[in-house]
Design a protein around this motif. Structure first.
Motif, short mmCIF file in Angstrom:
data_model
loop_
_atom_site.label_atom_id
_atom_site.label_comp_id
_atom_site.label_asym_id
_atom_site.label_seq_id
_atom_site.Cartn_x
_atom_site.Cartn_y
_atom_site.Cartn_z
N GLY A 69 23.18 34.86 22.26
CA GLY A 69 21.87 34.48 21.76
C GLY A 69 21.51 33.04 22.04
N ALA A 70 22.29 32.38 22.88
CA ALA A 70 22.06 30.97 23.21
C ALA A 70 21.22 30.85 24.47
CB ALA A 70 23.39 30.26 23.42
N ARG A 71 20.52 29.73 24.59
CA ARG A 71 19.91 29.38 25.85
C ARG A 71 20.97 28.75 26.75
NH1 ARG A 71 15.38 25.36 24.86
NH2 ARG A 71 16.90 24.58 23.34
N ALA A 72 20.85 29.00 28.04
CA ALA A 72 21.83 28.49 29.00
C ALA A 72 21.12 27.83 30.16
CB ALA A 72 22.72 29.62 29.50
N LEU A 73 21.76 26.83 30.73
CA LEU A 73 21.23 26.15 31.90
C LEU A 73 22.40 25.69 32.76
CD1 LEU A 73 18.91 24.79 33.52
CD2 LEU A 73 19.28 22.76 32.09
N GLY A 74 22.48 26.19 33.99
CA GLY A 74 23.48 25.73 34.94
C GLY A 74 22.84 24.80 35.97
N VAL A 75 23.46 23.68 36.22
CA VAL A 75 22.94 22.68 37.16
C VAL A 75 24.05 22.29 38.13
CG1 VAL A 75 21.87 20.43 37.44
CG2 VAL A 75 21.40 21.78 35.37
N GLU A 76 23.81 22.47 39.42
CA GLU A 76 24.78 21.99 40.40
C GLU A 76 24.57 20.50 40.60
OE1 GLU A 76 27.08 23.43 44.34
OE2 GLU A 76 25.00 24.11 44.13
N ALA A 77 25.65 19.73 40.48
CA ALA A 77 25.53 18.28 40.53
C ALA A 77 26.75 17.67 41.19
CB ALA A 77 25.37 17.71 39.11
N ASP A 78 26.51 16.81 42.17
CA ASP A 78 27.57 16.02 42.79
C ASP A 78 27.68 14.73 42.01
OD1 ASP A 78 29.35 14.61 44.29
OD2 ASP A 78 28.10 14.50 46.09
N LEU A 79 28.65 14.65 41.11
CA LEU A 79 28.74 13.51 40.21
C LEU A 79 29.31 12.27 40.90
CD1 LEU A 79 29.75 15.35 36.94
CD2 LEU A 79 27.52 14.37 37.54
N ALA A 80 29.67 12.37 42.17
CA ALA A 80 30.00 11.18 42.94
C ALA A 80 28.76 10.36 43.26
CB ALA A 80 30.72 11.56 44.23
N ASP A 81 27.59 10.98 43.15
CA ASP A 81 26.31 10.30 43.37
C ASP A 81 25.94 9.53 42.11
OD1 ASP A 81 23.68 9.52 43.71
OD2 ASP A 81 22.91 11.54 44.08
N PRO A 82 25.81 8.21 42.16
CA PRO A 82 25.52 7.46 40.95
C PRO A 82 24.16 7.76 40.34
CG PRO A 82 25.46 6.01 42.86
CD PRO A 82 26.01 7.32 43.32
N GLN A 83 23.27 8.40 41.10
CA GLN A 83 21.96 8.79 40.55
C GLN A 83 22.02 10.14 39.82
OE1 GLN A 83 19.64 6.43 40.81
NE2 GLN A 83 21.18 5.30 41.98
N ALA A 84 23.09 10.89 40.03
CA ALA A 84 23.15 12.25 39.49
C ALA A 84 23.16 12.31 37.97
CB ALA A 84 24.37 12.98 40.06
N PRO A 85 23.87 11.44 37.25
CA PRO A 85 23.88 11.57 35.79
C PRO A 85 22.51 11.46 35.15
CG PRO A 85 25.78 10.31 36.50
CD PRO A 85 24.92 10.50 37.72
N ALA A 86 21.69 10.50 35.59
CA ALA A 86 20.35 10.37 35.00
C ALA A 86 19.50 11.59 35.31
CB ALA A 86 19.68 9.10 35.49
N ARG A 87 19.56 12.07 36.56
CA ARG A 87 18.80 13.28 36.92
C ARG A 87 19.24 14.46 36.08
NH1 ARG A 87 19.72 11.67 42.46
NH2 ARG A 87 21.33 13.28 42.59
N LEU A 88 20.55 14.60 35.92
CA LEU A 88 21.10 15.71 35.15
C LEU A 88 20.62 15.66 33.70
CD1 LEU A 88 23.07 18.06 34.61
CD2 LEU A 88 24.89 16.34 34.40
N MET A 89 20.72 14.50 33.09
CA MET A 89 20.31 14.37 31.69
C MET A 89 18.81 14.62 31.52
SD MET A 89 22.70 13.98 29.55
CE MET A 89 24.41 13.46 29.37
N ASP A 90 18.02 14.19 32.49
CA ASP A 90 16.58 14.47 32.43
C ASP A 90 16.32 15.97 32.52
OD1 ASP A 90 15.77 11.86 32.15
OD2 ASP A 90 15.40 11.54 34.29
N THR A 91 17.04 16.65 33.40
CA THR A 91 16.86 18.09 33.56
C THR A 91 17.23 18.84 32.29
OG1 THR A 91 17.31 17.95 35.94
CG2 THR A 91 17.57 20.11 34.91
N VAL A 92 18.36 18.47 31.69
CA VAL A 92 18.79 19.11 30.45
C VAL A 92 17.76 18.87 29.34
CG1 VAL A 92 20.56 19.15 28.64
CG2 VAL A 92 21.23 19.02 31.06
N ALA A 93 17.30 17.62 29.22
CA ALA A 93 16.33 17.30 28.17
C ALA A 93 15.03 18.06 28.37
CB ALA A 93 16.07 15.80 28.14
#
Length: 255
Positions: A69-93
């Motif tokens: 009964g949960a919402r789910a979100l899968g995101v492919e992310a190359d965390l070696a990219d220093p820009q990836a964490p901010a993009r990821l957090m924006d997507t989740v939010a």
């Protein structure tokens, strides 16, 4: 239903590229205990490792999460990219809402020792295991909307450094960053802990290695992803909120 809020809080779990690993078990367990769950994966990493990429793993985990009964979100992310964490957090939010819990279970792990580690491998381990963790913690804190005392950061670590130099060294640095968050994010009411689960059987061990580890463990078995997921769920819950700033070893008493 989770005790923190009337609606499901959001957890972000990194490193869920295979359905048999700790991150995937954690994502399913959190979903079963009232969380909406976003997760990351990165197929090129699994593809170059001995176990290979698991076809359909993200779809299977997404389906398993929603069964609770949960919402789910899968995101492919190359965390070696220093820009990836901010993009990821924006997507989740944007898709689920800002994360209340951040579980850092991703890693780069390619065996090499003091004499044969290359600078390129060393740098990639630190980019993925250390820098990305710091950036994810920073971006998580900047977006946190949870009630004071509800925020959680849990980082999966390891003390295996000999013959696994860049992995172990980068995990040691991860420990310090995570434990610093317990102090630096105190004004947000976030608890932060590093968790060392010891050797967990997710399909990477040889039969001989598994035998040696079982014989060195008083309980006579290997750790499972679910062992780790249960502890992470407790730490994420209101019941686990008083545990803070700790490096927790949960390995069955491995000698």
């Amino acid at each position: 239903m989770h005790a923190h809020t009337a609606t499901r809080p959001v957890a972000l779990v990194t490193g869920a590229g295979r359905t048999s690993n700790i991150a995937a078990a954690t994502a399913r367990t959190l979903a079963a205990h009232g969380w909406d769950v976003a997760f990351t994966y990165y197929r090129p990493y699994d593809a170059r490792m001995p176990w290979g990429a698991e076809e359909g793993a993200a779809r299977a985990l997404h389906a398993a999460i929603t069964e609770y009964g949960a919402r789910a979100l899968g995101v492919e992310a190359d965390l070696a990219d220093p820009q990836a964490p901010a993009r990821l957090m924006d997507t989740v939010a944007d898709r689920l809402g800002p994360a209340t819990a951040l579980v850092l279970a991703h890693c780069e792990s390619v065996d090499s020792g003091l004499l044969d580690t290359t600078p390129e491998s060393f740098d990639r381990h630190f980019a993925v295991n250390t820098r990305a963790a710091w950036l994810l913690i920073r971006e998580y804190a900047l977006r946190l909307k949870a009630p004071h005392g509800a925020g959680r950061i849990i980082a999966l670590t390891s003390d295996h450094t000999a013959h696994n130099l860049p992995y172990g060294a980068s995990k040691g640095a991860l420990d310090r960053i995570t434990l610093a968050a317990a102090t630096e994010l105190a004004h947000l009411g976030v608890s932060a802990n590093a968790l060392n689960p010891g050797p967990v059987d997710t399909g990477w061990m040889s039969a001989e290695h598994a035998r040696q580890l079982r014989s060195a463990t008083p309980l006579g078995r290997l750790g499972t992803p679910q062992d780790c997921a249960h502890l992470i769920e407790f730490l994420c819950s209101a019941r686990g909120g008083w545990v803070n700033g700790q490096l927790i070893t949960s390995n069955g008493g491995l000698a």
